[in-house]
Design an enzyme around this catalytic site. Structure first.
Site, PDB file in Angstrom:
ATOM      1  N   ASP A  96       0.836  -1.205   0.000  1.00 37.96           N
ATOM      2  CA  ASP A  96       0.000   0.000   0.000  1.00 37.96           C
ATOM      3  C   ASP A  96       0.871   1.256   0.000  1.00 37.96           C
ATOM      4  OD1 ASP A  96       0.808  -0.800   2.638  1.00 37.96           O
ATOM      5  OD2 ASP A  96      -0.594   0.643   3.492  1.00 37.96           O
ATOM      6  N   GLU A 158       0.025  -1.302   5.633  1.00 37.97           N
ATOM      7  CA  GLU A 158       1.096  -0.879   6.556  1.00 37.97           C
ATOM      8  C   GLU A 158       0.914   0.577   6.953  1.00 37.97           C
ATOM      9  OE1 GLU A 158       4.885   0.778   7.958  1.00 37.97           O
ATOM     10  OE2 GLU A 158       3.811   1.377   6.156  1.00 37.97           O
TER      11      GLU A 158
HETATM   12 ZN   LIG Z   1       6.755   2.213   4.123  1.00 34.16          ZN
END
Ligand SMILES: [Zn+2]
Length: 408
Positions: A96, A158
């Site tokens: 992401d 994340e």
């Molecule tokens: Zn990163």
């Protein structure tokens, strides 16, 4: 199997052209499924066994665990002898990106564009660039060459709470659990072995509003809040005296008073007040223990008013990381790069991999200064040395006979 994958820049261009913004704001959140499918397609082509697992209740978000295993591990798996599959290396990265403001960019964030010796695009440095390099580094490897498993891990979310990394404990196959992990977050290819954790808490005081002319008409929330503020400042001094680690640029745990809101009018008794704090623990400080200590101290300071206090976490929080300098992957990283392992100020998924029994190194090609910024980019001159570096780790942990890093 046909190993006719696109070249490195084309791999990166395809990853950049596949949006995977993650955000706690549902309006901006896109999911990462398509990036995962792209990677799984390439890695299957390269002979990897790919497991794509959706995050619980979120079909548009998934983690990929792609493994290339030596033949011995395959038979061990058939025998269900879980210990034989240990050892080896995982190359890990999140798929992401943060949201971006295209109007502030010089070129389209979703089109890889090369100028002045740099590759521009959202995720080039943080961290689709690393994922493309990892695929490039494993091109041409055959299972027969391996003595221990090689895993590519691509995770979800994340940037918005690390839900992908937290889901790994449930979904990681027990028969293949590498002892070493490398996370390719941007460190300009310098080894990192420790970082602080992060916690964000909201402290709310409930009062009762009323006309300011008579204090008996209500219960002012700002007055107990002033005791909360003083207690937090005292606690901060104590934490600072109690914990210290000179390896960090800021060598003590920090507590920031970041946001406060209460009341609406000077002539009304304040009916409720809320304070948001950010706490960054050093390695060795457990977030759960800190939360309990925070609650005890504030309740003590508030006395009778403690029942008006509620504490809630604004994020799940991230544990701190410390991989010992003596861990094989840290020693190898220092040797291959010529740089001593350091501490950084940002959090990563590393503590979740450490919980799975891996020694975790953070080392990636990007520059942290240009992450989360318009015109995010990666230097072209970093590409080839990064591939060589990754191949060095693979040779050492997955291909050489001598060191057997199987768990004891
Ligand atoms: Zn990163």
């Amino acid at each position: 199997m046909g190993q006719e994958l696109p070249d490195l820049k084309q791999l990166l261009a395809e990853l950049i052209a596949t949006p995977s913004v993650s955000s706690v704001d549902p309006q901006h959140d896109q999911g990462n499924r398509e990036v995962i499918e792209l990677l799984a397609g390439w890695l299957e082509e390269l002979g990897f066994d790919c497991q794509v697992t959706s995050l619980p209740g979120q079909a548009h978000k998934a983690n990929l665990i792609a493994a290339l295993e030596p033949a011995a591990v395959d038979s061990a798996r058939a025998d269900n002898a879980s210990d034989t599959g240990r050892g080896g290396l995982a190359l890990c990265g999140h798929t992401d990106t943060v949201p971006c403001n295209p109007e502030l960019w010089q070129s389209d964030p979703f089109t890889l564009s090369e100028r002045d010796g740099r590759l521009y695009g959202l995720g080039t440095t943080d961290m689709k660039g690393f994922l493309a390099l990892a695929v490039e580094a494993v091109k041409g490897l055959a299972a027969e060459q391996l003595t221990a498993p090689l895993v590519l891990l691509a995770s979800a979310d994340e940037e918005s709470g690390m839900a992908g990394a937290r889901a790994l404990e449930q979904s990681w196959p027990t028969y293949i659990r590498p002892r070493q992990a490398l996370i390719g977050e941007p460190t300009a290819n310098s080894p990192v072995h420790m970082h602080k954790g992060m916690m964000m808490e909201a402290l709310h005081i409930a009062g009762r509003s009323g006309h300011s002319s008579n204090p008996e008409l209500g219960r002012n929330a700002l007055e107990p809040m002033s005791r909360v503020l003083q207690e937090l400042l005292d606690w901060r001094e104590e934490l600072r005296a109690r914990y210290r680690d000179e390896r960090f640029a800021v060598p003590y745990p920090t507590l920031n008073l970041g946001h406060i809101h209460g009341g609406d009018n000077p002539n009304r008794i304040c009916g409720s007040a809320e304070l948001h704090i950010d706490l960054r623990p050093l390695p060795g400080m457990a977030p759960e223990q800190l939360r309990a200590e925070l609650r005890d101290r504030l309740q003590g300071a508030l006395g009778d008013a403690a029942t008006d206090l509620t504490i809630r976490s604004l994020s799940v929080g991230q544990p701190p990381l410390e991989t010992p300098r003596s861990a094989p992957i840290i020693e190898l990283a220092e040797r291959l790069t010529g740089h001593p392992a350091k501490a950084v100020a940002f959090a990563t998924e590393a503590p979740y991999l450490a919980e799975l029994g891996m020694d975790v190194l953070v080392l990636g090609p990007g520059d942290i200064e240009c992450a989360h910024q318009p015109d995010e980019s990666l230097a072209v001159e970093r590409l080839q040395p990064s591939i060589e570096l990754l191949r060095g780790f693979i040779r050492h942990f997955c291909m050489e006979e001598a060191p057997n890093h199987a768990a004891g």
